[in-house]
Design a protein around this motif. Structure first.
Motif: not given
Lengths: 176, 325
Positions: B79, B124, B130, B133, B269
């Motif tokens: 992250v 999350y 991704e 995110l 992710i």
């Protein structure tokens, strides 16, 4: 040769079945939130397939990037996903509003049981935040996880991400 | 500058309101009221970057006192690399950026001044890629780049003009007054316009970093589909405009640019490692605010994961293990 032919047609049949199943599973009721042009393909320069007015309803059958393909009556076409709203899933409502469907998983809760699981779980509330005390040990841990710019660029490189110049959007009321 | 003017106006209005409803209103010297208001605003207006970092570190540390880090170092490192890459495309690439997943089922994300971005495990775990995110992190990065929380803290400190009088010459008391108690700044929320601005900037920051720009749109669709009745969203709905409104605003800003935004990458992710709990030792937490007391003694080093999570597992983790991803 015959054997090969059977193999190929078998594979086609499997693919066709999978496509059918996925098409059936992914129909998700949507409401159009603003007057929209339907495009025949998910591109701004694709031909116009029709128009849907605000308040029109239909089924979302596929998505690609910012686009969602909607079937409404006799019309089918692509519009921007931010111009539609998907059904609201209320906790513990079981199968309501397609919570278990494929697009429900794309845009909404992943699985309906996941929604149920949130009931009774105590999340952060206002009181927790007001009472919170500084935690030095956690902060040291956090510092240890930090990445520098080189490490970040290395991640981007291995993920195939390239930086590009994109201007900020013009926004009503925003300050420079 | 407009923030200062707004804060000054708020101070003066509140003082004027007091003056009007007081029986002694006639005896109050208007010049003195204006002078108090001016001093209060001046005192909180010039927050340096060094002070911003100090405030942010304090608030972030308190937030971790309320919800500790998820004990998955590989995930936390991941992250941080994703977040730092996006922050590198912003106007403040060299802040000491820190990113983390914190262990709470609430669906939310927080930005503290100076470069601290905390995403809840609840949020999350509903992300699919991704790029999504990236959308969430980019929204929070935008708040930090635009110093939104500092502005809110300045306004709120300027409003308590009485306290300001005593603190004009005491910088550290002033900063403490700005921070307030605990991490309450996250319960107060920002102006709606600040949230819409962070959405619009977030889309662009994610695009600059090479991601599909619409990850944030997908996340807002998820939040809209869950609705206000979902308890894990209670705080987020209280402190943010409704996701539907955010999609409307974002859509209006995005529509003229749709033909020339880059496509970008979606990317898989990284999932939370099975059985990962909070970094702190897995003890049942008291239901009151006593968590903060234990935190003052410092945290133990992270325990190596034992895979199954051992005995005395949090029931929410069992549910996650059975049904979550």
């Amino acid at each position: 040769m015959r054997h090969v032919m059977t193999g190929v047609s078998g594979r086609w049949l499997t693919m066709l079945l999978l496509a059918l199943i996925s098409a059936m599973a992914s129909a998700e009721p949507v409401t159009v939130e603003r007057d929209s042009v339907l495009r025949s393909e998910p591109r701004t320069d694709a031909s116009v397939a029709g128009n849907l007015a605000k308040g029109a309803t239909g089924d979302a059958v596929a998505r690609q990037g910012a686009w969602v393909q909607v079937k409404s009556g006799a019309l089918t076409g692509w519009l921007y996903s931010f111009n539609v709203r998907f059904g609201v899933v209320t906790p513990g409502s079981g199968d309501g509003a397609g919570a278990g469907s494929a697009l429900g998983r794309v845009f909404g809760p992943r699985q309906k049981v996941n929604v149920t699981a949130t009931i009774g779980i105590r999340g952060l509330d206002e009181e927790d935040l007001k009472q919170a005390h500084f935690d030095q040990g956690q902060m040291q841990q956090l510092d240890g996880y930090a990445a520098n710019r080189d490490q970040a660029a290395e991640h981007a490189g291995s993920a195939g991400l390239t930086a590009g110049k994109v201007d900020y959007l013009d926004q009503a009321g925003s300050t420079p | 500058m407009s923030a200062q003017v707004a804060a000054l106006r708020a101070v003066l209005l509140s003082l004027a309101a007091c003056a009007c409803c007081s029986a002694q209103a006639q005896t109050i010297d208007l010049n003195r009221i204006f002078s108090i208001g001016r001093d209060a605003v001046t005192a909180v207006a010039g927050v340096s970057e060094e002070e911003e970092l100090k405030i942010g570190r304090e608030v972030a540390g308190r937030m971790l006192g309320a919800a500790p880090l998820v004990n998955d170092p590989a995930l936390q490192g991941y992250v941080n690399r994703v977040g730092r890459w996006i922050a590198s495309q912003s106007e403040r690439p060299d802040l000491p950026w820190r990113f983390a997943i914190i262990d709470t089922a609430s669906i939310n994300a927080f930005a503290a001044p100076g470069g601290y971005v905390l995403v809840t495990r609840g949020l999350y775990e509903i992300l699919d890629s991704e790029a999504q995110l990236a959308g969430v992190l980019a929204h929070e990065i935008a708040h930090i780049v635009r110093r939104h929380h500092v502005t809110v803290m300045q306004k709120s400190a300027a409003l308590s003009a009485g306290a300001q009088l005593a603190q004009r010459d005491n910088r550290s008391a002033l900063l403490n007054n700005m921070i307030g108690s605990g991490a309450e700044v996250f319960a107060r929320g920002l102006d709606k316009s600040a949230e819409h601005e962070a959405d619009a900037m977030g889309v662009v920051l994610a695009a600059r970093a090479g991601y599909n720009p619409f990850g944030l749109v997908d996340v807002l669709q998820k939040l809209a589909a869950r609705g206000a009745a979902d308890g894990s969203l209670a705080l987020l709905f209280k402190t943010h405009p409704a996701p539907g409104d955010r999609l409307d605003q974002l859509g209006t800003a995005l529509t003229p640019r749709m033909a020339n935004l880059p496509v970008g990458r979606e990317l898989d992710i990284r999932r939370v490692v099975a059985g990962a709990g909070p970094v702190r030792a897995a003890q049942p937490l008291p239901a009151d605010g006593a968590r903060g007391l234990t935190s003052q003694q410092g945290s133990p080093q992270p325990q190596p994961s034992k895979g199954g999570g051992g005995i005395g597992v949090d029931p929410s983790q069992i549910l996650r293990g059975l049904f979550g991803r």
